[in-house]
Design an enzyme around this catalytic site. Structure first.
Site, short mmCIF file in Angstrom:
data_model
loop_
_atom_site.label_atom_id
_atom_site.label_comp_id
_atom_site.label_asym_id
_atom_site.label_seq_id
_atom_site.Cartn_x
_atom_site.Cartn_y
_atom_site.Cartn_z
N LYS A 1 0.87 -1.19 0.00
CA LYS A 1 0.00 0.00 0.00
C LYS A 1 0.90 1.24 0.00
CE LYS A 1 -4.40 1.19 2.12
NZ LYS A 1 -5.42 0.69 3.06
N GLU B 1 -18.64 -5.00 11.13
CA GLU B 1 -19.52 -4.23 12.01
C GLU B 1 -20.55 -5.12 12.70
OE1 GLU B 1 -18.55 -3.26 9.04
OE2 GLU B 1 -17.62 -1.32 9.34
N ARG C 1 -25.34 -2.01 8.40
CA ARG C 1 -25.28 -3.47 8.21
C ARG C 1 -25.37 -4.23 9.53
NH1 ARG C 1 -19.76 -5.00 5.24
NH2 ARG C 1 -21.00 -4.12 3.60
C1 LIG Z 1 -18.56 -1.81 5.82
C2 LIG Z 1 -17.37 -0.87 5.76
N1 LIG Z 1 -16.71 -0.60 6.91
C3 LIG Z 1 -15.65 0.24 6.89
C4 LIG Z 1 -15.26 0.84 5.71
C5 LIG Z 1 -14.14 1.85 5.72
N2 LIG Z 1 -13.00 1.39 4.90
C6 LIG Z 1 -12.82 1.80 3.68
S1 LIG Z 1 -11.48 1.12 2.96
C7 LIG Z 1 -11.12 0.26 4.40
C8 LIG Z 1 -9.92 -0.62 4.47
C9 LIG Z 1 -9.94 -1.59 3.32
O1 LIG Z 1 -8.85 -2.46 3.43
P1 LIG Z 1 -8.57 -3.43 2.20
O2 LIG Z 1 -9.82 -4.11 1.81
O3 LIG Z 1 -7.44 -4.28 2.59
O4 LIG Z 1 -8.19 -2.46 1.00
P2 LIG Z 1 -6.84 -1.61 0.82
O5 LIG Z 1 -7.21 -0.19 1.20
O6 LIG Z 1 -5.81 -2.21 1.70
O7 LIG Z 1 -6.51 -1.72 -0.63
C10 LIG Z 1 -12.07 0.50 5.35
C11 LIG Z 1 -12.08 -0.10 6.71
C12 LIG Z 1 -16.01 0.55 4.55
N3 LIG Z 1 -15.71 1.12 3.36
N4 LIG Z 1 -17.03 -0.33 4.60
MG LIG Z 2 -5.46 -4.12 2.38
#
Ligand SMILES: Cc1ncc(C[n+]2csc(CCOP(=O)(O)OP(=O)(O)O)c2C)c(N)n1
Ligand SMILES: [Mg+2]
Ligand SMILES: CC(=O)[C@@H](O)[C@H](O)COP(=O)(O)O
Length: 636
Positions: free
Chosen positions: A282, A368, A396
């Protein structure tokens, strides 16, 4: 000559020679750093998927083949390669969305930025293709390691694994991070797959074998994979995915375009569900992001790309920071307080509490529903959980709030950040649902603090309730100035009276207080006097508010929430139940999916500003208030 401008679609990408691809990747990274530091956005996630996205669009033929992005915040490179290279108004009004958008492109499908849903879509789409005989169309879902900690993803995997002959490619973009490091057993498992020495040696051996033996479909793959699985089981823990019945390819260096292309081609030609496990970094290629341990520049505001200093430094305290500091103070007084986050420790303001009380802080991953169910368990065990989530993400977990916390009369406090209009993150991020949804929950108490003092006070009031769920909700960003009360009647704070016997009652819900005070002043200039009152706890409706309404001739409620089933609707119902026959009009967010723009622009558009509230209230007053001295038989 630059390559990126020549890419108007995936076909142009596929015509490039492999030797040109590293240069294209470099140009894309330079573009992202320049563009996203200007506008703000998800810089770190997108820097991590440059090579992966190039490989995806070279191996698969979008939009015939569907590439689905989980959460969608990492789809900027996908946009660049599918004809959208004007990022000058990224996430701004009338500019590119920060997420996939069907209105923007046929290459986009999932607009919903709530994590862990892409595998569900993929399962359904793959079933549709199979049922309709569309054997020429492939389904590819890209899901992050963080999103993979969401229960929805495992519900989908359980179904996907059932159909061994239904083609479906799942790309796990494993950068070991959500915001912070991804937590939980799955994260450890992925790490094991990544780091076990024996497996890496075998991988080198296996990769060579696979390269020399082109995959001709299931039998060969099974033979090779069976051998690989055998070796792997000997050297590494049981492949979680394989034990589910999913073929597993990986781990692949997600920044090696050739290696990713090869794995994707093998997966594409396989006749069933395949997981391609890609390892990425990342923030790759931008040192400040790569070195940022907090969140690898997951979501940045506009900043100088060299100094990383924000273009518009925030002046005052934020709602989030006031909450976080007050919770730390409370944590010292209340050893039974524990905090829960769903992979967003820093963004929801729990970092300080975690630092002070690490053993009393739980990061459950992007989960969640589990956050709330485990809060019910913690409360059953005699603790008082504080669950901090963005308002829209509580949607959710509604059933857990209703049936696991409220039905059992458990003392759990929910702190909903980003409530109301958030704006730039688009329709699925506006926290416009909670004050409607939560009206349905028997016994739940809901507060909308209007300033920092009320936030602190109401947080204390909330965690003092041991036999029901309590909720505080506040918007994104900086706090406004303190809004003192003239007096408190019952639980209702009277903030202003612009005349001795005001005709209009403006019910200011939470962050709408400043707008209502401005509106009252504007209304006075038009000859209308008003009382501005803040109900503080909007659920249940305070009888003192109903009595206050009865003393006026028009009630106007103002809330940063959807109008349907919101606070205004609840107050109207309480007035009807008490036979208070005073006309009420409710101002709020129209029950629509709002296009992305800034919070300020949207509030202006929907009339939730001082001038907007005044103008709408004046219209109601002229319609509904009898004009003094006029013939009472004619409505004014
Ligand atoms: C249901 C939900 N909870 C929290 C979030 C906030 N959120 C957005 S991106 C993220 C992290 C995502 O991590 P990953 O899937 O590993 O993607 P990366 O950013 O590492 O590419 C979070 C917690 C969300 N979008 N949806
Ligand atoms: Mg990730
Ligand atoms: C994709 C996602 O859900 C989060 O990254 C969100 O975009 C962050 O929002 P804030 O910038 O308001 O913290």
């Amino acid at each position: 000559m630059s390559l990126l401008p020549t890419i108007q679609g995936p076909a142009d990408l596929r015509s490039l020679a492999p030797a040109d691809l590293p240069l294209l990747a470099e140009e894309i990274r330079d573009f992202l750093i320049d563009a996203v530091t200007r506008t703000g956005g998800h810089l770190g996630p997108n820097l991590g998927v440059v090579e992966l996205t190039i490989a995806l669009h070279r191996v698969f033929d979008s939009p015939t083949d569907r590439i689905l992005w989980d959460t969608g915040h990492q789809a900027y490179v996908h946009k660049l390669l599918t004809g959208r290279q004007d990022f000058s108004r990224l996430r701004a009004k009338d500019g590119l969305s920060g997420y996939p958008s069907r209105a923007e492109s046929v290459h986009d499908l999932i607009e919903n930025s709530h994590a862990s849903t892409a595998l569900g879509y993929a399962d359904g789409l793959a079933k549709a293709h199979q049922l309709l005989g569309r054997t020429d169309r492939r389904t590819v879902a890209v899901i992050g390691d963080g999103a993979l900690t969401g229960g929805l993803a495992w519900e989908a995997l359980n179904n996907i694994a059932e159909a061994r002959r239904r083609p479906l490619v799942i790309v796990v973009n494993d950068n070991e991070r959500s915001y912070a490091r991804t937590v939980g057993g799955l994260a450890h498992h992925l790490a094991t797959l990544r780091t076990t020495q024996g497996y890496e040696r075998f991988l080198a051996l296996g990769k060579g074998a696979l390269q020399r033996t082109p995959l001709v479909g299931q039998p060969i793959f099974d033979a090779l994979h069976g051998a690989k699985k055998g070796f792997k089981d000997a050297f590494t823990p049981q492949g979680l995915f394989e034990d589910l019945g999913l073929k597993y390819l990986g781990p692949i260096d997600g920044h090696d375009i050739g290696a990713v292309e090869q794995a994707l081609r093998q997966a594409r030609n396989f006749g069933g569900p395949v997981i391609v496990h890609c390892l990425t970094v990342k923030g790759r290629g931008y040192r400040p992001a790569e070195q940022d341990e907090a969140d690898r520049f997951h979501a940045v505001n506009a900043m100088d790309p060299y100094t990383c200093l924000p273009v518009s430094p925030s002046a005052g305290a934020s709602w989030t920071s006031v909450f976080g500091s007050e919770l730390v103070a409370l944590g010292a007084e209340r050893p039974d307080l524990v905090a829960i986050t769903a992979a967003m420790l820093q963004p929801v303001g729990l970092a300080k509490f975690a630092q002070e009380y690490p053993e009393r802080t739980f990061d459950v991953g992007i989960a969640e529903q589990h956050a709330v169910a485990s809060a019910a368990g913690l409360a059953t065990g005699g603790l008082h959980p504080v669950v901090a989530v963005y308002a829209t993400f509580l949607n959710r977990a509604f059933d857990q709030v209703l049936m696991d916390v409220a039905l059992h009369r458990l003392g759990v406090t929910f702190v909903l950040d980003r409530a109301g209009v958030t704006g730039n993150d688009g329709a699925s991020h506006n926290g416009m649902w909670d004050m409607s949804m939560l009206q349905l929950v028997p016994g739940l108490r809901l507060a909308a603090p209007r300033d920092a003092d009320q936030l602190r006070a109401q947080l204390r009031e909330a965690v003092a309730v041991a036999d029901a769920p309590t909720v505080l909700r506040f918007p994104k960003g900086e706090l406004g100035p303190a809004v003192p009360a003239l007096e408190r009647i019952g639980g209702v704070d009277v903030l202003q009276r612009t005349g001795p016997a005001p005709e209009i009652l403006l019910v200011a819900v939470g962050s709408m207080a400043p707008a209502c005070l401005d509106a009252a002043a504007l209304l006075l200039a038009e000859g209308f006097t008003a009382t501005v009152a803040d109900p503080r706890w909007v659920k249940p409706v305070d009888p003192a508010l109903v009595r206050l309404a009865a003393a006026h001739r028009l009630v106007v409620t103002v809330e940063d929430n959807g109008r349907v089933g919101g606070v205004g609707a609840a107050i109207a119902q309480a007035m009807r139940d008490a036979d208070v026959d005073v006309p009420l009009r409710d101002l709020g967010i129209p029950q629509e999916f709002l296009a992305h723009a800034s919070r300020g622009e949207i509030l202006e558009e929907i009339g939730l500003t001082g001038t907007g509230v005044a103008a709408q209230t004046a219209v109601f007053a002229k319609q509904l208030l009898p004009i003094p001295g006029a013939d009472p038989t004619h409505a004014g």
